[in-house]
Scaffold this active site. Sequence first.
Site, PDB file in Angstrom:
ATOM      1  N   ASP A  42       6.638   2.806   6.609  1.00  0.00           N
ATOM      2  CA  ASP A  42       6.595   2.197   5.272  1.00  0.00           C
ATOM      3  C   ASP A  42       6.898   3.233   4.196  1.00  0.00           C
ATOM      4  O   ASP A  42       7.692   2.999   3.282  1.00  0.00           O
ATOM      5  CB  ASP A  42       5.200   1.597   5.011  1.00  0.00           C
ATOM      6  N   SER A  47       0.837  -1.211   0.000  1.00  0.00           N
ATOM      7  CA  SER A  47       0.000   0.000   0.000  1.00  0.00           C
ATOM      8  C   SER A  47       0.866   1.252   0.000  1.00  0.00           C
ATOM      9  O   SER A  47       0.594   2.203  -0.733  1.00  0.00           O
ATOM     10  CB  SER A  47      -0.895   0.061   1.239  1.00  0.00           C
ATOM     11  N   TYR A 104      -4.793  -2.982  15.070  1.00  0.00           N
ATOM     12  CA  TYR A 104      -3.757  -1.949  14.907  1.00  0.00           C
ATOM     13  C   TYR A 104      -4.169  -0.646  15.587  1.00  0.00           C
ATOM     14  O   TYR A 104      -3.433  -0.094  16.416  1.00  0.00           O
ATOM     15  CB  TYR A 104      -3.496  -1.716  13.415  1.00  0.00           C
TER      16      TYR A 104
HETATM   17  C1  GLA Z   1       2.398  -1.250   9.420  1.00  0.00           C
HETATM   18  C2  GLA Z   1       2.233   0.257   9.475  1.00  0.00           C
HETATM   19  C3  GLA Z   1       3.529   0.926   9.909  1.00  0.00           C
HETATM   20  C4  GLA Z   1       4.078   0.303  11.197  1.00  0.00           C
HETATM   21  C5  GLA Z   1       4.096  -1.222  11.099  1.00  0.00           C
HETATM   22  C6  GLA Z   1       4.446  -1.863  12.417  1.00  0.00           C
HETATM   23  O1  GLA Z   1       3.296  -1.623   8.424  1.00  0.00           O
HETATM   24  O2  GLA Z   1       1.835   0.753   8.213  1.00  0.00           O
HETATM   25  O3  GLA Z   1       3.330   2.304  10.064  1.00  0.00           O
HETATM   26  O4  GLA Z   1       3.349   0.733  12.304  1.00  0.00           O
HETATM   27  O5  GLA Z   1       2.832  -1.743  10.678  1.00  0.00           O
HETATM   28  O6  GLA Z   1       5.753  -1.552  12.766  1.00  0.00           O
END
Ligand code: GLA
Length: 399
Positions: free
Chosen positions: A187, A143, A237
């Site tokens: 990310d 994404s 999350y």
């Molecule tokens: C996902 C989220 C990131 C981070 C990771 C866990 O990838 O998009 O921002 O929080 O999980 O480290």
Amino acid sequence: MGRSSNTIESIKTLGLEALVSKNKETFTKHFAFAPVFTAYAPGRINIIGEHTDYNQGLSMPCAINRWVTVSMSANKSKHVTVKSIDFAGEMNFVLGQPYGPKNSWEKYIYGCILLFSGAKPIPSGFQAVISGNVPIGSGVSSSAALEVAFMNALNHFSKAGIDDLSLIKLCQQVEHQYLGVKSGLLDQYASQFSVAGKVMLLDFQNLAHRYISADTDGYVWVLCDTKVKRSLAGSKYSERVEETQSALSTLKEKDKNIKGFRDIKENHIALLENPDQQKRIKHYVTENKRTEDALNAFERNDMKALGELLTASHYSLKDDYEVSCNELDFLVKEALATGYCAGGRMMGGGFGGCIINLVRETDANAFSQQIQQAYKQKFNIETEINIYQSVNGAGIYTY
Ligand code: GLA
């Protein structure tokens, strides 16, 4: 999100140039004229520092040789056409007029366009074709690669000159405002700022990074996919984001020296009365420490110590942060039992996706075979195993 499966095998391992030319060709075939440029952005792995980014913590990611590509050309109207090869769909709308995105990939694109045009004007309509080979739902940030590639395309197309950090912050807002996920910047940061042959130490307190050599002294990073697709929207999350933020508020009241997350030390954990909050903060504090220790291990070339830190991170994510799942736990246990692996852990948001293991290069085949067999036997699922290269962050090819 599911990518249409007939395209996936052929493009899975294409290099950047081949992927870009393929996307350019598809654009030309579809619209009967050539695109003016192609933007690209890679997926990422994260060695350590998980679930710390949204709380000003530390992480250690690098971009990988899997990309999303966006070929684009302006038109003389306000009409926008965006075609996704991987999701076999097309969006058509007029800039400035409302549009209802029909699914996730459209939400990402529409979110990018609205947020970008809130910052800088988009001068005209355009045609775009998107395709890529970042595995979807595997925890390697497909994404973010989509948002970062598309935002870079808009920035180039509009000659807006938005700086890289502001650009990825807009991408993060796409997640927050259009997908309802209060994710951090890990990310997008890795997708934009990575450098080939390096991993980054990212500090989210001051949004700073430094590059360290990605050399792992005869070891490789082996990723094993549970094939359990996870979506952060609707997962735990957001619950973790809220729990940790409310823990911080409590701690600020109890100790006036605590102004932000990084002021929290291990001895503060006992100040929290809620046992869940205690565990979440324990993960946060210990994970930051492990990430600092991982930097030292890299600098000392101590792969055994680095592996052990990964394994400790897994158990912290499993027991204290509670973002793992049976399939991830099983894979980590099996990986360690092979004897070929210095350490391993779940990677990314959790609840599915993949594990990352530090394995001696000469043992990588034997390791993969054992894991594949064990996983198939236990869950009747074929795990997918990948060894990625560290690559440069997002960029543009102009024609
Ligand atoms: C996902 C989220 C990131 C981070 C990771 C866990 O990838 O998009 O921002 O929080 O999980 O480290």
